[in-house]
Enzyme design. Structure first.
Site, mmCIF file in Angstrom:
data_model
loop_
_atom_site.group_PDB
_atom_site.id
_atom_site.type_symbol
_atom_site.label_atom_id
_atom_site.label_comp_id
_atom_site.label_asym_id
_atom_site.label_seq_id
_atom_site.Cartn_x
_atom_site.Cartn_y
_atom_site.Cartn_z
ATOM 1 N N ASP A 180 4.494 1.455 -9.546
ATOM 2 C CA ASP A 180 3.939 0.913 -10.785
ATOM 3 C C ASP A 180 2.858 1.868 -11.287
ATOM 4 O O ASP A 180 1.846 2.083 -10.620
ATOM 5 C CB ASP A 180 3.360 -0.478 -10.519
ATOM 6 C CG ASP A 180 2.993 -1.223 -11.789
ATOM 7 O OD1 ASP A 180 3.413 -0.777 -12.878
ATOM 8 O OD2 ASP A 180 2.300 -2.248 -11.696
ATOM 9 N N ASP B 212 7.385 2.033 -17.023
ATOM 10 C CA ASP B 212 6.365 2.463 -16.061
ATOM 11 C C ASP B 212 6.468 1.813 -14.686
ATOM 12 O O ASP B 212 5.534 1.926 -13.886
ATOM 13 C CB ASP B 212 4.970 2.207 -16.638
ATOM 14 C CG ASP B 212 4.700 0.729 -16.901
ATOM 15 O OD1 ASP B 212 5.666 -0.025 -17.085
ATOM 16 O OD2 ASP B 212 3.518 0.341 -16.925
ATOM 17 N N GLU B 213 7.567 1.174 -14.381
ATOM 18 C CA GLU B 213 7.701 0.622 -13.031
ATOM 19 C C GLU B 213 9.158 0.541 -12.623
ATOM 20 O O GLU B 213 10.059 0.391 -13.449
ATOM 21 C CB GLU B 213 7.030 -0.750 -12.901
ATOM 22 C CG GLU B 213 7.656 -1.848 -13.718
ATOM 23 C CD GLU B 213 7.065 -3.217 -13.403
ATOM 24 O OE1 GLU B 213 6.839 -3.527 -12.215
ATOM 25 O OE2 GLU B 213 6.837 -3.976 -14.359
#
Length: 384
Positions: A9, A103-104
């Site tokens: 993350d 983003d993860e």
């Protein structure tokens, strides 16, 4: 071999990209979101979080908490570019990458350990590679399954690395607040705490008579989650479920002509994203939010599936016109276009009735925007 799952993350991703690209705002309170005060916070730097600002918060609330915050309009193309660099690193490690957002992601590194070392070593390699390539930090959770890995990645942010071994899952989870259980939600979390259940351990051992009124037929699943049990595999290349574009207006709108122009712009944006991903939509929908924050959705299934801008805009306009007829003199705060039931785009069949010039027009628009910017060409119906 025991499963080894990572949850990676990025730390305050949008805000961190902005701080990296503009060193003058590094270390300062930064909010990425609607800059006119009526939008929501898309990302908050760690400097502004100290004031209580968090993502999904109304911008007006965020600015009351931190009036000196630096507000920046999102640059999605830039974030997508950096995300591509990050996901390329993931795919160097394992083909089992399940992206959750820009983003993860989850990574199953079980089989990668034979070549790259144990899961903790791999996690450190990923963090180092991301920092070296992008200059950004990531927090990583290492665990035997997806649920526990996701919880772990959030325990030591920013720039964290948390390892939860199979033998210590209950030991680590039991004292944690139930609010940390992914998917529980704020409202349900509050209801659970009202029943005196504040930790994973209490949730795991609570009687059915306490949990059933809260969770009904999902009671056993909730109890398993509180115990850290999760058999879900990491699904690579997750299918896109929907593509959307929405806008919160600077002031509430009630002029039908202005609303139609706004909806045309949103339809155009959503269609461009659809075509970039080489997808077609079978379901076209709109999202409407009134000035009092009440939200409505309307949708229609079309056949055959389409990525044609005119077709999608036409259906969206018809849905909006019907809603406005049923709800006259309403002021709107937000409009959105949602395209769902997606499938891989294919060439139009010989007897399908979508005019061939329409797809050529869309292709020309996409090419011009790719070369000269998103505002290089605009359809006439997007201008009021």
């Amino acid at each position: 071999m025991a499963r080894a799952v990572l949850h990676v993350d990025m730390d305050a991703f949008y805000a961190s990209v902005e701080q990296r690209d503009n060193p003058e705002i590094a270390g300062k309170p930064v909010i990425v979101g609607g800059v006119d005060g009526r939008g929501v916070v898309a990302a908050a730097s760690y400097e502004v979080r100290k004031f209580g600002v968090h993502s999904a918060m109304p911008m007006s609330t965020a600015l009351r908490l931190c009036p000196h915050a630096i507000c920046i309009r999102p640059r999605m193309a830039r974030y997508s570019e950096v995300s591509g660099q990050i996901f390329a690193i993931f795919h160097e490690i394992t083909p089992l990458v399940q992206g959750l957002s820009l983003d993860e992601a989850f990574l199953d590194v079980t089989e990668s350990q034979a070549l790259l070392g144990d899961a903790v070593t791999i996690a450190r390699q990923i963090k180092g590679r991301i920092l070296g390539v992008t200059g950004l930090t990531a927090s990583v959770g290492v665990a035997p399954n997806k649920l526990v890995a996701k919880i772990a990645s959030d325990l030591a942010k920013p720039d964290g690395l948390t390892v939860i071994e199979p033998s210590t899952v209950r030991e680590v989870l039991d004292p944690l607040s139930v609010r940390r259980l992914p998917g529980l939600g704020r409202k349900m979390g509050a209801r659970v705490e009202e029943r005196g259940i504040r930790t994973f351990g209490q949730l795991r051992t609570a009687a059915d008579s306490v949990l059933w009124p809260l969770f009904g037929r999902y009671t056993q699943r909730i109890r398993e989650r509180a115990a850290g049990i999760d058999e879900r595999p990491v699904h690579p290349d997750r299918e896109e479920k929907s593509i959307s574009a929405e806008d919160t207006f600077g002031h509430d709108l009630d002029d039908p002509g202005e609303l139609r122009a706004k909806l045309s712009q949103l339809a155009d944006r959503a269609c461009e994203r659809l075509r970039k991903k080489r997808l077609m939509a079978r379901c076209i929908g709109i999202k409407i939010r009134r000035a009092d924050f009440t939200t409505f959705t309307r949708r229609r299934v079309v056949a055959p599936p389409t990525h044609d801008g005119r077709t999608i805009a036409k259906v969206a306009h018809e849905l909006l016109a019907r809603w406005l007829t049923e709800n006259p003199e309403q002021k709107l705060r937000l409009l959105g276009v949602v395209l769902s039931d997606l499938s891989i785009a294919s060439q139009l069949g010989l007897f399908e009735d979508t005019p061939p010039h329409t797809t050529r027009l869309d292709a020309a628009l996409d090419e011009a925007r790719a070369r000269f910017g998103s505002r290089a060409l605009r359809r006439g119906n997007t201008i009021k």
